[in-house]
Design a protein around this motif. Structure first.
Motif: not given
Length: 211
Positions: A88-112
């Motif tokens: 169940d990937f949805d359960k994993l994605f919920s656990a990953f959610e606190p790290f969503r703020t990584l996307y606020d980092h410009n270089k990380y967002a560029n890679n994504y």
């Protein structure tokens, strides 16, 4: 003082042994020039997480550290997951959610954005959390902002995958209460003990053996 034990020279000569760290590419050159001497030549390594689907919410949150700390670029960072077919990937994605703020980092967002664009252009199948891309792929190493995964059907498959990547694998994490192969529990990859040697090579023992 330590400064008195370090010498910077223009050319390496009259040495007893070599310890070198670099990428897979640079390791080929190190081996070419220094392979005839006693050596430790370190190259790219990645880590693997084995999940069963029975992980607690806390264990999955601990896995966050293994995946996301240092932007996932360290040799001890988990770059690939082994999961059962019904995972169940949805359960994993919920656990990953606190790290969503990584996307606020410009270089990380560029890679994504870059890797998502490539996947879309190539019409590849992938899973998207909005800040992390998961792709079913056999290779161990995954680029920043991406995570590879592979399905397994039985424990023997896990051992087979580990054996295939043995030369590139730093360590295996998982629930040691359920599985026999994890070296560490979730969340411990970036907090090694003194006896958790990089590449499983004891540098001090190597130096002692030179005498």
């Amino acid at each position: 003082e330590i400064a008195n034990r370090i010498t910077i020279v223009d050319m390496l000569k009259d040495f007893d042994a070599i310890i070198a760290t670099g990428s897979n590419n640079t390791s080929r050159y190190f081996d070419y020039y220094f392979g005839k001497y006693p050596n430790i030549i370190r190259k790219n390594r990645n880590s693997l997480a084995v999940l069963t689907g029975n992980e607690s919410e806390q264990q999955l949150q601990n896995l966050n550290k293994d995946v996301f700390q240092y932007f996932g670029l360290g040799c001890r960072n988990v770059s690939k997951l082994l999961v059962p077919k019904e995972f169940d990937f949805d359960k994993l994605f919920s656990a990953f959610e606190p790290f969503r703020t990584l996307y606020d980092h410009n270089k990380y967002a560029n890679n994504y954005d870059y890797h998502k664009g490539l996947l879309l252009l190539n019409e590849d199948t992938f899973k998207d959390t909005g800040f992390l891309l998961l792709r079913e792929k056999e290779s161990l190493a995954s680029p920043m902002a991406t995570l590879h995964y592979e399905y397994y059907h039985e424990e023997q498959t896990i051992h087979s995958v580990i054996g295939k990547h043995n030369g590139d694998l730093q360590l295996v994490v998982g629930n040691s209460a359920e599985l026999s192969m994890p070296e560490l529990d979730f969340g411990a990859t970036q907090a090694p003990e003194l006896w958790h040697y990089p590449d499983k090579l004891d540098t001090l023992a190597f130096l002692e053996d030179l005498n």
